[in-house]
Motif scaffolding. Sequence first.
Motif, short mmCIF file in Angstrom:
data_model
loop_
_atom_site.label_atom_id
_atom_site.label_comp_id
_atom_site.label_asym_id
_atom_site.label_seq_id
_atom_site.Cartn_x
_atom_site.Cartn_y
_atom_site.Cartn_z
N ALA A 127 -12.79 4.03 -11.12
CA ALA A 127 -13.29 3.75 -10.12
C ALA A 127 -13.27 4.88 -8.79
N PRO A 143 -4.22 -1.88 4.24
CA PRO A 143 -4.81 -3.33 4.47
C PRO A 143 -3.81 -4.21 5.34
N CYS A 146 -6.46 -12.31 -7.50
CA CYS A 146 -6.67 -11.96 -8.86
C CYS A 146 -5.58 -12.44 -9.67
N GLY A 198 -6.30 -3.39 -7.09
CA GLY A 198 -6.35 -5.01 -6.94
C GLY A 198 -7.07 -5.92 -8.18
N GLU A 199 -7.85 -5.34 -8.85
CA GLU A 199 -8.65 -6.13 -9.84
C GLU A 199 -7.93 -6.02 -11.23
N ASP A 218 -10.40 4.51 -1.48
CA ASP A 218 -10.51 3.10 -1.39
C ASP A 218 -11.20 2.54 -2.80
N ALA A 219 -11.82 3.14 -3.19
CA ALA A 219 -12.48 2.52 -4.58
C ALA A 219 -11.42 2.31 -5.62
N LEU A 224 -8.03 1.82 -4.79
CA LEU A 224 -7.44 0.65 -4.32
C LEU A 224 -8.04 -0.50 -4.57
N ALA A 225 -9.24 -0.70 -4.46
CA ALA A 225 -9.93 -1.94 -4.70
C ALA A 225 -9.88 -2.46 -6.45
N ALA A 226 -10.01 -1.29 -7.21
CA ALA A 226 -9.96 -1.39 -8.51
C ALA A 226 -8.39 -1.77 -8.78
N GLY A 261 -16.45 5.98 -6.60
CA GLY A 261 -16.52 6.03 -5.43
C GLY A 261 -16.90 7.65 -5.03
N GLU A 299 0.71 -1.17 -0.09
CA GLU A 299 0.11 0.06 -0.08
C GLU A 299 0.64 1.25 0.24
#
Length: 588
Positions: free
Chosen positions: A175, A254, A266, A213-214, A206-207, A209-211, A179, A3
């Motif tokens: 993303a 995280p 992923c 990872g994808e 946060d959005a 960061l999630a994207a 968010g 991170e």
Amino acid sequence: MPEPEGEPAGSPPPAPHQRPPHRGGVLLDAPAVRRWSALALAALGRAREDIDAINVYPVADGDTGTNLYLTVESAAQAVEAVFAAHETGATRPALSDAVRAMAHGALIGARGNSGTILAQLLRGMAQVLTTPGDEAHAAHADGPLLARALRRAADSAYGAVAHPVEGTVLTVATAAADGADATAAADGADAAGAADCAAVARAAHDAALAALGETPRHLAVLARAGVVDAGGRGFVTVLHTLVEALTGEAPARPGPRPPGDLVGPCAAAPADHTHGEAATEGPAYEVIYLLDAEDAAVDRLRGRLDAFGDSLVVVGGDGLWNVHVHVDDAGAAVEAGIEAGRPHRVRITHFGAQTAARPDAAQPPRERAPRAVVAVVPGEGLAELYAQGGATTVHARAGEPPASGELAEAIRRAHAHEVVLLPNDPELRHTAAAAAEQARGDGIRVALIPTRSAVQGIAALAVHEGGRRFDEDVVAMTSAAGATRHGAISVAERQSWTTAGICQAGDVLGLVDGDVAVIGTDLTDTARTVLDRMLSAGGEMVTLVLDDEVPEQVADLLERHVRTRHLAVDTVVYRGGRQGSPMLIGVE
């Protein structure tokens, strides 16, 4: 996935964004933009190597982190310049001043594919935050306005890329905008009023960061390498510091993951997943330049470059653009720019000359050398000469001095425990000092020798001995540089006052130790006069560094002049390439 970090341990966190009670809570204003740019630069500096290491798309050249750092360094410098200009006045910069400067600085300093897209993301934000006539937001922006700025940023970045690919920073930016929009809309419907900027920025981070990872689900090349998108990782770092600038606190990280687990579940892509592949053999060159041109000409330029290149990104507007493309014919890409307008700050990089930083757990880390020399040089010929002497070089183009981040990167690239830095230009003194401080923060021992010319650097490099103690080596190199008088021959571009009188455009100027000593009309005659003045106090060796356009006979005439007029003085001649001035002169 590692991170992005906040402030280094032991550093006081920036003050939270305090202001009088307001129904929108935390707002974005000029001081917050200033903190954001500084924090982003520091965070990218710490994350640079990690981001470089996961750079596999669109070209695995291992420089995404460095390019993002240099882009943000230019943006941060532009913001600081705005605040410096207001220090003597009674007013402080407006929000529009700060964000416009940040976007413009990123535009003119953008490096690589990732830096160019980041510049457009910042420009998109600035377009919303500097809307003319919107007096309600002249001093600050609230949450909904910040959300609209992030949406414009994502949309404009997509528009700047000729062929957008999902799984890149574009996906991560979209993303983030989603968010931000969701939080702004949900809180705006609440009786308490609109969401503040802190809530919107945190939701965007946060959005994103999630994207991030994808991203391997979209790009098979990322999944195979077991990494996330490097440009997206950099943008998450920038959003991370936006939250920190607004709140004084970094977003929660995280939990830890195994060292090799960059993307978690992923990492495995579907067997039939073939879109988003990186070409095994792509174009040979990366071409970047700033372009002064009208919108219609840029539209035509896009079509032409798209026909014979890839990774095309054109960002900017209002007459100034940054063009980035990967091509096999670099000359054709520049010629297309000349037809569209006025290209400048042209950078051409051959991918084959770069060392790709690919993740390879089986490859042992390279051992650091005991000592190295890093030098700034004005031409390709001198770069080769310095490299033969064992130095790592940084090319200084005419009118485009290297930034401190570029020098710090060269110090790291030298991969040594101890480094001697030769700036070879008095104007780079402070830049070199800042680079040395950055490198010292990485545990590298750096000594800065204030060389004022490349000929002084040649003298210093000639006495460099890596086998003796560091301090003794630095003293010997400093003494050699200090004992070398430096001169130059240049051509006046316009009429101006000099220490030798008034010169006219086209006059040949002879400089001694940085000051104009001779004004002439002939290059060879002026050089003779400069040599006589420099040798009047004695000397043992003359060094001449000639631009490629200077005829060989000039060197022969000057060598003969020294030999006949100044007995027992040797002359050595080097070709410096395109170095910005016809001749550099050194007298030891």
